[in-house]
Every structure is written in structure tokens, then in C-alpha cells.
Scaffold this active site. Sequence first.
Site, PDB file in Angstrom:
ATOM      1  CG  ASN A   1      -0.432   0.692   2.409  1.00  0.00           C
ATOM      2  OD1 ASN A   1      -0.453   1.920   2.506  1.00  0.00           O
ATOM      3  ND2 ASN A   1       0.091  -0.098   3.338  1.00  0.00           N
TER       4      ASN A   1
ATOM      5  CB  ILE B   1      -2.720   5.035   2.240  1.00  0.00           C
ATOM      6  CG1 ILE B   1      -3.126   3.565   2.128  1.00  0.00           C
ATOM      7  CG2 ILE B   1      -3.930   5.954   2.463  1.00  0.00           C
ATOM      8  CD1 ILE B   1      -4.131   3.224   1.071  1.00  0.00           C
ATOM      9  N   GLY B   2      -0.264   7.021   1.945  1.00  0.00           N
ATOM     10  CA  GLY B   2       0.300   8.350   2.190  1.00  0.00           C
ATOM     11  C   GLY B   2      -0.450   9.128   3.257  1.00  0.00           C
TER      12      GLY B   2
ATOM     13  CG  ASN C   1       3.430   5.720  11.664  1.00  0.00           C
ATOM     14  OD1 ASN C   1       4.476   5.060  11.614  1.00  0.00           O
ATOM     15  ND2 ASN C   1       2.660   5.918  10.607  1.00  0.00           N
TER      16      ASN C   1
ATOM     17  CB  CYS D   1       4.468   6.147   7.674  1.00  0.00           C
ATOM     18  SG  CYS D   1       3.450   5.937   6.201  1.00  0.00           S
TER      19      CYS D   1
ATOM     20  CE  LYS E   1       2.345   0.282  13.136  1.00  0.00           C
ATOM     21  NZ  LYS E   1       1.019   0.373  12.554  1.00  0.00           N
TER      22      LYS E   1
ATOM     23  N   GLY F   1       0.501  -8.152   5.612  1.00  0.00           N
ATOM     24  CA  GLY F   1      -0.207  -9.409   5.390  1.00  0.00           C
ATOM     25  C   GLY F   1       0.644 -10.623   5.732  1.00  0.00           C
TER      26      GLY F   1
HETATM   27  C1  LIG Z   1      -3.866   0.278   3.916  1.00  0.00           C
HETATM   28  C2  LIG Z   1      -2.961   0.401   5.105  1.00  0.00           C
HETATM   29  C3  LIG Z   1      -2.855   1.633   5.775  1.00  0.00           C
HETATM   30  C4  LIG Z   1      -2.014   1.762   6.875  1.00  0.00           C
HETATM   31  N1  LIG Z   1      -1.942   2.972   7.543  1.00  0.00           N
HETATM   32  C5  LIG Z   1      -1.185   3.092   8.660  1.00  0.00           C
HETATM   33  C6  LIG Z   1      -1.173   4.316   9.398  1.00  0.00           C
HETATM   34  O1  LIG Z   1      -1.864   5.291   9.088  1.00  0.00           O
HETATM   35  N2  LIG Z   1      -0.345   4.383  10.498  1.00  0.00           N
HETATM   36  C7  LIG Z   1       0.419   3.308  10.889  1.00  0.00           C
HETATM   37  O2  LIG Z   1       1.139   3.416  11.899  1.00  0.00           O
HETATM   38  N3  LIG Z   1       0.394   2.138  10.222  1.00  0.00           N
HETATM   39  C8  LIG Z   1      -0.379   2.003   9.126  1.00  0.00           C
HETATM   40  N4  LIG Z   1      -0.424   0.795   8.456  1.00  0.00           N
HETATM   41  C9  LIG Z   1       0.377  -0.351   8.946  1.00  0.00           C
HETATM   42  C10 LIG Z   1      -0.473  -1.321   9.786  1.00  0.00           C
HETATM   43  O3  LIG Z   1      -1.011  -0.691  10.929  1.00  0.00           O
HETATM   44  C11 LIG Z   1       0.363  -2.550  10.216  1.00  0.00           C
HETATM   45  O4  LIG Z   1       1.453  -2.121  10.976  1.00  0.00           O
HETATM   46  C12 LIG Z   1       0.862  -3.358   9.019  1.00  0.00           C
HETATM   47  O5  LIG Z   1      -0.103  -3.396   8.006  1.00  0.00           O
HETATM   48  C13 LIG Z   1       1.225  -4.796   9.396  1.00  0.00           C
HETATM   49  O6  LIG Z   1       0.107  -5.487   9.915  1.00  0.00           O
HETATM   50  P1  LIG Z   1      -0.826  -6.475   9.018  1.00  0.00           P
HETATM   51  O7  LIG Z   1       0.084  -7.402   8.285  1.00  0.00           O
HETATM   52  O8  LIG Z   1      -1.732  -7.142   9.996  1.00  0.00           O
HETATM   53  O9  LIG Z   1      -1.578  -5.579   8.084  1.00  0.00           O
HETATM   54  C14 LIG Z   1      -1.249   0.649   7.338  1.00  0.00           C
HETATM   55  C15 LIG Z   1      -1.370  -0.586   6.649  1.00  0.00           C
HETATM   56  C16 LIG Z   1      -2.207  -0.726   5.567  1.00  0.00           C
HETATM   57  C17 LIG Z   1      -2.311  -2.064   4.888  1.00  0.00           C
END
Ligand SMILES: Cc1cc2nc3c(=O)[nH]c(=O)nc-3n(C[C@H](O)[C@H](O)[C@H](O)COP(=O)(O)O)c2cc1C
Length: 320
Positions: free
Chosen positions: A75, A77-78, A135, A138, A177, A229
Site C-alpha cells: 500500500n 496510501i500516504g 508512528n 511510515c 510504533k 499481510g
Molecule cells: C492500507 C494500510 C494503511 C495503513 N496505515 C497506517 C497508518 O496510518 N499508520 C500506521 O502506523 N500504520 C499504518 N499501516 C500499517 C499497519 O497498521 C500494520 O502495521 C501493518 O499493516 C502490518 O500489519 P498487518 O500485516 O496485519 O496488516 C497501514 C497498513 C495498511 C495495509
Amino acid sequence: MEERRLETTIGKLRLRSPLLTASGTAGSADELASFSNAAATAATLGAFVTKGVTLVPRQGNPEPRVIETRAGILNSIGLQNKGADRFLSEDLPKLRQYGVPVIVNISANTVEEYAALAGKLLTGDAGQISGLEINVSCPNIKEGGVSFGIDPRAIEKIVTGVKANVPRGRQVLIITKLTPNITDITVPAKAAIAAGTDALSMINTLRGVAIDIRAQKPYFANVAAGLSGPAVKPVGLCMVWDCFAKIPECRNRQVPIIGIGGISTWQDAIEYLLAGAAAVQVGTAWFVYPNVFVEMEQGVRKYLAAKNTTVVELTGKAHG
Ligand SMILES: Cc1cc2nc3c(=O)[nH]c(=O)nc-3n(C[C@H](O)[C@H](O)[C@H](O)COP(=O)(O)O)c2cc1C
């Protein structure tokens, strides 16, 4: 006893369940409500972690923003969001209706901006925010982002600045984080601990690239995006393991770890607890299985009953 098996504590915050949403994957109030099982999901959560909030609104990155990989998604998203003011006035009151503690994920471009954002949120929230998740990791924004996450001095300054802006007398959990885009995660972890973080969460996404073979160009405008994922689960587990094994404050639970990365089933959640996590966050799995939290809670509950144990006893148990 049955109910209490799932309880865990992160700093001074007692959670009825170790299952949390991962930032950015469950949105905030409106996105949560758009799930048909929102109330059932909320009932399984220890806390709701919001998508990243910034001081001023952000448009996010140009499309495309998401692509599937073989075992996850990339992703970019920014950090699209409506900014702190609208979060406070529109999303927070709706989120509180679910009766779950709210942890706000915060992002900024400078050290000063993190502190200002924390101050704004915690003076404008009428005591409704239970925690901030900083965070520093990112990979999808040009300034700040992951570059903070690999610089221990920047982390110390950010955590110190955020803590200094917690209003006196308020009990707010401060979580840092961390990024997996680093060789030794214990370095930024120790920096956050030195600055007084109450807890650590790990991992954010891993940097990855996709190429569009028709256009013969990178798929994302920023080239690198964030991988999440099932593919990242062993990486997240390894980083939780390392922090628990090598950092005394993590091992004695003075600074608990929240495990994140690829958790898709109850068995994955148990693995993270055994590696040293006191709670877990679930992100990408929710895009695939809308009922994931309900099923995960049932699975964890049955496992704990069968083993006659608790989340607290399980935390770090695989270390012997
Ligand atoms: C679409 C998307 C948006 C995310 N936005 C943020 C965010 O705004 N801030 C953040 O700390 N992590 C963000 N993450 C990271 C997730 O919180 C998480 O750390 C990461 O996806 C790993 O977990 P997972 O494998 O269960 O998705 C985002 C992840 C995804 C997939």
C-alpha cells in the site's frame, strides 16, 4: 475466570482482550460502522487503534494506492486523513459509542509537529483518548516517516516531545510504533524506552516495490510502498522475539510489546503472545475476512481454556 483469561495490561491501561485493530486498516468511525458486524467486532476488541491522524488534513498519495501480492498487499496510501480538528469533532465521539478504549495513531513531518499534535489531541478530546501510538515508521511519505524510525536520536526527541505535551494529571498510554526496515530493531526500541515510552508496537510495513510490466514503470508514484499481510508474519515475530529476549524492560513487562504483522488466524495471535507480545494488532487480514476478530477471539478463548492459562501467562512463554 473465563472472562479474565483474555485480559492484559499495556502500561496502566487494562484491556479486556489482547486483540486490537492495526492503524490504517479499520479506518475510524465511519469505516468501522460500514462493516455489517461492527458491534460484534467492537465487542471482541481490547482497544481501537485509529488510522494515522496528522495536524492538518492530508490528501494522501496519487492512485494507485494498493496492489495485491502473493501473500499480502503493498500500500501507498500516504496518510490520507482529515486532520486533528475534524478527527476530534467528527470521529472521536462516534468511536467512543463502541465502548472500546481509543488509541490514536499520530504522524508528523517534524519533531515539533509530533509534540504539537499530541498537545492538540489531548487538550481537545474531553478526556476521551486512552492512548497515542506514535508512528515513526511510515514508509509512504516523503518527509519524516521511516527516516525517523531508523534514527534513535530522532525517536528520543519525538517521544520526549509527545510526553511533555501530555496535560498534567492525564493518564495517557504512549506507544511507539517501530519500523521493520532496519537491521536491529532493538536500537530504536531502546531509544524509545530511554525517552519514556510506555509500550512498543511492531511492526509497521516493510518496503517493497511492484513494477507494471505493460507500462514498464513502477506501479506506485513513490516507487516503494509498504508490504503487509501473511508474508510479513515471520519478520514481525522475529522482531517481537528479539526485543523480548534482549531488552530487560520488555522481558519484565515494564515496557510491553504489542505484536503486529500478518496476523490472520487465532493461531498467529497465539504465536505472537508466546514470542513476547502482551497484545496484538490485526490489519490486512480484516480486508480478507470481515469476521476475523470474532473468529480470532473465539479461537484464542478456546485455546486458553484448553491449556488452562491466560494471556498474561502466555506472554513470552516460548522463551522458557
Ligand atoms: C492500507 C494500510 C494503511 C495503513 N496505515 C497506517 C497508518 O496510518 N499508520 C500506521 O502506523 N500504520 C499504518 N499501516 C500499517 C499497519 O497498521 C500494520 O502495521 C501493518 O499493516 C502490518 O500489519 P498487518 O500485516 O496485519 O496488516 C497501514 C497498513 C495498511 C495495509
